[in-house]
Design a protein around this motif. Structure first.
Motif, PDB file in Angstrom:
ATOM      1  N   MET A 406       8.944  -0.629   1.093  1.00 43.81           N
ATOM      2  CA  MET A 406       7.790  -0.573   0.957  1.00 43.81           C
ATOM      3  C   MET A 406       7.057  -1.431  -0.148  1.00 43.81           C
ATOM      4  N   VAL A 407       5.446  -2.227   0.415  1.00 44.59           N
ATOM      5  CA  VAL A 407       4.999  -2.978  -0.276  1.00 44.59           C
ATOM      6  C   VAL A 407       3.577  -2.384  -1.003  1.00 44.59           C
ATOM      7  N   GLU A 408       2.943  -2.687  -1.259  1.00 48.81           N
ATOM      8  CA  GLU A 408       1.753  -2.270  -2.399  1.00 48.81           C
ATOM      9  C   GLU A 408       0.857  -1.547  -1.195  1.00 48.81           C
ATOM     10  N   GLY A 409      -0.413  -1.026  -1.365  1.00 46.29           N
ATOM     11  CA  GLY A 409      -1.092  -0.637  -0.364  1.00 46.29           C
ATOM     12  C   GLY A 409      -2.313  -1.010  -0.969  1.00 46.29           C
ATOM     13  N   ASN A 410      -4.051  -1.187  -0.369  1.00 44.41           N
ATOM     14  CA  ASN A 410      -4.715  -1.289   0.191  1.00 44.41           C
ATOM     15  C   ASN A 410      -5.671  -0.102  -1.357  1.00 44.41           C
ATOM     16  N   TYR A 411      -5.243   0.992  -0.791  1.00 47.76           N
ATOM     17  CA  TYR A 411      -5.257   2.453  -0.288  1.00 47.76           C
ATOM     18  C   TYR A 411      -4.228   3.059  -0.780  1.00 47.76           C
ATOM     19  N   GLU A 412      -3.125   3.210  -0.991  1.00 48.61           N
ATOM     20  CA  GLU A 412      -1.924   3.578  -1.062  1.00 48.61           C
ATOM     21  C   GLU A 412      -1.181   3.268  -2.346  1.00 48.61           C
ATOM     22  N   LYS A 413      -0.608   3.972  -3.008  1.00 49.77           N
ATOM     23  CA  LYS A 413       0.523   2.937  -3.757  1.00 49.77           C
ATOM     24  C   LYS A 413       1.425   2.114  -3.183  1.00 49.77           C
ATOM     25  N   GLU A 414       1.891   3.139  -1.972  1.00 49.21           N
ATOM     26  CA  GLU A 414       2.930   1.847  -1.025  1.00 49.21           C
ATOM     27  C   GLU A 414       2.706   2.382   0.179  1.00 49.21           C
ATOM     28  N   VAL A 415       2.935   1.185   0.896  1.00 46.92           N
ATOM     29  CA  VAL A 415       3.377   1.531   2.526  1.00 46.92           C
ATOM     30  C   VAL A 415       4.669   0.874   2.978  1.00 46.92           C
ATOM     31  N   PRO A 416       4.892   1.706   3.867  1.00 45.65           N
ATOM     32  CA  PRO A 416       5.419   0.444   4.940  1.00 45.65           C
ATOM     33  C   PRO A 416       5.449  -0.413   5.846  1.00 45.65           C
ATOM     34  N   THR A 417       6.535  -1.516   5.414  1.00 44.82           N
ATOM     35  CA  THR A 417       6.579  -2.737   6.193  1.00 44.82           C
ATOM     36  C   THR A 417       7.582  -3.400   7.080  1.00 44.82           C
ATOM     37  N   ARG A 418       7.629  -4.530   7.677  1.00 45.24           N
ATOM     38  CA  ARG A 418       8.378  -5.039   8.236  1.00 45.24           C
ATOM     39  C   ARG A 418       8.768  -6.397   7.920  1.00 45.24           C
ATOM     40  N   SER A 419       9.969  -6.838   7.380  1.00 46.34           N
ATOM     41  CA  SER A 419      10.277  -7.928   7.247  1.00 46.34           C
ATOM     42  C   SER A 419       9.043  -9.410   7.741  1.00 46.34           C
ATOM     43  N   ASP A 420       8.679  -9.146   8.634  1.00 45.65           N
ATOM     44  CA  ASP A 420       7.965 -10.327   9.190  1.00 45.65           C
ATOM     45  C   ASP A 420       6.813 -10.087   8.630  1.00 45.65           C
ATOM     46  N   PHE A 421       5.750  -8.976   8.780  1.00 45.83           N
ATOM     47  CA  PHE A 421       4.820  -8.384   7.629  1.00 45.83           C
ATOM     48  C   PHE A 421       4.746  -9.002   6.377  1.00 45.83           C
TER      49      PHE A 421
END
Length: 624
Positions: A406-421
């Motif tokens: 999880m990383v900080e989002g633009n509109y949400e507190k956290e959003v799911p991502t993956r290693s390359d992203f």
């Protein structure tokens, strides 16, 4: 002068101004733990740390020396320059034993999560002789410029694929209890660096032959192609550049891009082409840089004539299908750089950043665009989708992201991502910060309307961004039509002749490799003697160095070298290995060198035949 003051002076000697940085940190220190001293049964000063309700000893109360001595013995023989990573200095016994028991110069990287403990450490031991004997690097939380971003640079400098097998690490007792979160963050940074090194090596290993095939197939397009630096001459600087990526949020605002057409320089990534063209939006340019990009992603009749941003090792199937203007940037392949230099246009690179979108972003910045708008650059699984509908599938499937990072989002507190992203997020954070520091007034608007946060960007709805920034009419295609190909007729003739001469260059590589092989055979022979003539030994090494430098300067050898990643890695490992005697060391150098040069000769013969085929008069006449 006390130990503390002496240590500050020593640190400043090796790392200028570190003493000043430590003093600044000490002045601003807000203690969050209590440090108590005791003496162990074997006479060592040991530290007891009280943090909140928790009390932890950093050393054994009965025996403080022995655990450190045992640890050093378990390391075995450390190779020269091998990196050793230690978390914590509160128990100096481990660092002391490592330094004093290791004769070869090694690199020791020490991370201390507590400034208080580090300051106490500087009062306890004299590190001058340690610093003289080994490369000793301290990274301490709370000292200026010693943050996660800066330490990545240290790790990347000292950590390479070749040193992975030689590296060692240790977390001192009870540090994982006292500083759990900080240790996890530290280990994550180390893990990411290691993964990156392994991925880069494996990527080179997997793609090396593909890259050379692509280079050979695509270089003919330079004869009639364009340079990215030519764009500086015709693209207005007072319009925004828009990077259209294929993140899932593109579905939300794709129609808004119609209002930006003719008022911005719109460049789309390859995977965004189908959704855009299906929506009736024709970008001003699209980009393909991947070596194995499936043609199906851009196999659309309308896309064939749209100007293309690409590179020499991009998928040749795409370049062959495409019929419009092709823009290339410098990549450092000397046989192609000669053609670029013949164009007389200014040299220009693009910071790839690992993805096609980051490459487009870098291009827009480098041609002088002062406002860049990001669209569809989610770098996260918005609505549990990796890409916009219409990219790989008509409707992209939703995936379970419950265990994703999880990383900080633009509109949400956290959003799911993956290693390359996450790698791309980190690149944007670093690159945009650098751009803003270098060019006053540079702006980045993140109009993605979802996805992960990118630092130093203005989050804005795409509709609002277009209304505010896209205010000037511009015909980008008319601008591009003003450009001539980068080579004039004389330059084009020279380029064709240059490519047709490449088979001879590979013959030259083969001859030079055989000369070097003979030198290695001489080295092997003199190492059979019981007593080596040092003068003769050093003479051969100097001759080898001279001939290898000549070989490495050959543009044709550079192409062969790409395909020999594993062999190069084996040779580079030599710098970390030590043999029992000069004879054994020389024999091993000779053995590996002979094998390597034999492979160079074989590859040169293969490349010569390939070059005769792809650079034939008939093949190069395709572009006439």
């Amino acid at each position: 002068m006390g130990i503390y003051e002496k240590n500050l002076k020593t640190l400043a000697k090796y790392y200028p101004e570190m003493d000043v940085m430590i003093k600044e940190a000490k002045d601003n220190l807000q203690p969050d733990l209590e440090i108590l001293e005791e003496v162990s049964c074997d006479g060592e000063v040991i530290l007891k740390i009280k943090r909140g309700d928790r009390i932890c000893y950093l050393n054994g109360r009965r025996n403080a020396k022995e655990p450190a001595q045992v640890w050093v013995k378990t390391l075995g023989e450390l190779q020269r320059n091998a990196p050793v990573f230690i978390v914590g200095v509160g128990n100096p016994s481990y660092l002391r034993e490592l330094v004093e028991q290791t004769e070869k110069r090694i690199a020791i990287i020490v991370y201390e999560p507590s400034l208080q403990i580090f300051l106490k450490f500087l009062e306890m031991v004299d590190i001058e002789s340690w610093m003289e004997k080994h490369l000793l690097v301290f990274w301490v939380e709370g000292i200026r410029d010693m943050d996660a971003e800066h330490v990545k640079g240290i790790f990347q400098t000292l950590f390479s694929y070749e040193t992975l097998n030689f590296s060692r690490s240790l977390i001192l007792p009870n540090y994982d209890v006292l500083f759990t979160e900080k240790i996890v963050d530290y280990m994550r940074i180390r893990r990411d660096i290691v993964l990156n090194e392994v991925l880069q090596f494996n990527t080179k290993e997997i793609f090396s032959h593909i890259m050379v095939r692509n280079l050979f197939s695509n270089v003919k397009y330079l004869c009639d192609g364009y340079k990215t630096t030519q764009l500086v001459e015709v693209i207005p600087r007072d319009i925004p550049g828009i990077v259209v990526a294929a993140g899932p949020s593109l579905n939300k605002n794709i129609q808004e891009l119609k209002h930006a057409k003719g008022k911005a320089f719109i460049i789309a990534v390859d995977t965004a082409m189908k959704p855009l063209l299906d929506a009736g939006i024709e970008p001003d340019m699209f980009a393909v840089i991947d070596a194995m990009k499936p043609l199906e992603l851009v196999k659309i009749e309308k896309a064939r004539s749209i100007p293309l941003l690409t590179m020499l090792n991009a998928a040749p199937e795409v370049l062959d299908y495409h019929t419009g203007m092709k823009f290339f940037f410098n990549q450092g392949y000397e046989f192609a750089e000669k053609i670029f230099r013949k164009s007389k246009w200014k040299e220009g690179e693009v910071s790839c950043g690992g993805s096609v979108a980051t490459s487009v972003f870098s291009l827009l910045y480098k041609i002088g665009i002062n406002t860049i708008i990001l669209v569809g650059q989610d770098l996260a699984y918005t609505d549990n989708k990796s890409h916009a509908d219409g990219t790989f599938h008509e409707v992209m499937e939703q995936v379970d992201t419950s265990k994703f990072r999880m990383v900080e989002g633009n509109y949400e507190k956290e959003v799911p991502t993956r290693s390359d992203f996450k790698v791309f997020i980190d690149w944007y954070n670093m690159y945009i910060e650098g751009c803003k520091n270098y060019r006053e007034g540079f702006r980045v608007i993140n109009a993605t309307e979802g996805g992960a946060k990118i630092n130093n960007t203005e989050v804005m709805a795409l509709k609002d961004a277009i209304e505010k920034e896209c205010t000037k009419e511009v015909d980008i295609q008319a601008c591009l039509r003003q450009l001539p190909p980068m080579l004039d007729e004389e330059g084009r003739t020279w380029a064709v002749e240059h490519l047709q001469s490449m088979p001879k260059e590979f013959v030259g590589v083969s001859k030079e490799a055989n000369k070097i092989k003979k030198q290695y055979l001489k080295l092997d022979k003199i190492c059979d003697k019981k007593k080596i003539d040092n003068k003769e030994y050093l003479h051969i090494l100097k001759e080898l160095e001279k001939h290898i430098q000549l070989l490495e300067q050959n543009e044709a050898y550079q192409l062969i070298e790409i395909t020999m990643n594993s062999a190069k890695s084996i040779l580079r490992n030599e710098q970390f290995l030590s043999e029992e005697s000069v004879q054994e060391e020389g024999k091993e150098i000779a053995r590996k060198g002979i094998l390597y040069m034999e492979n160079v000769v074989k590859m040169a013969d293969v490349f010569k035949e390939y070059a005769q085929e792809v650079f034939s008069e008939e093949a190069l006449a395709v572009q006439d």
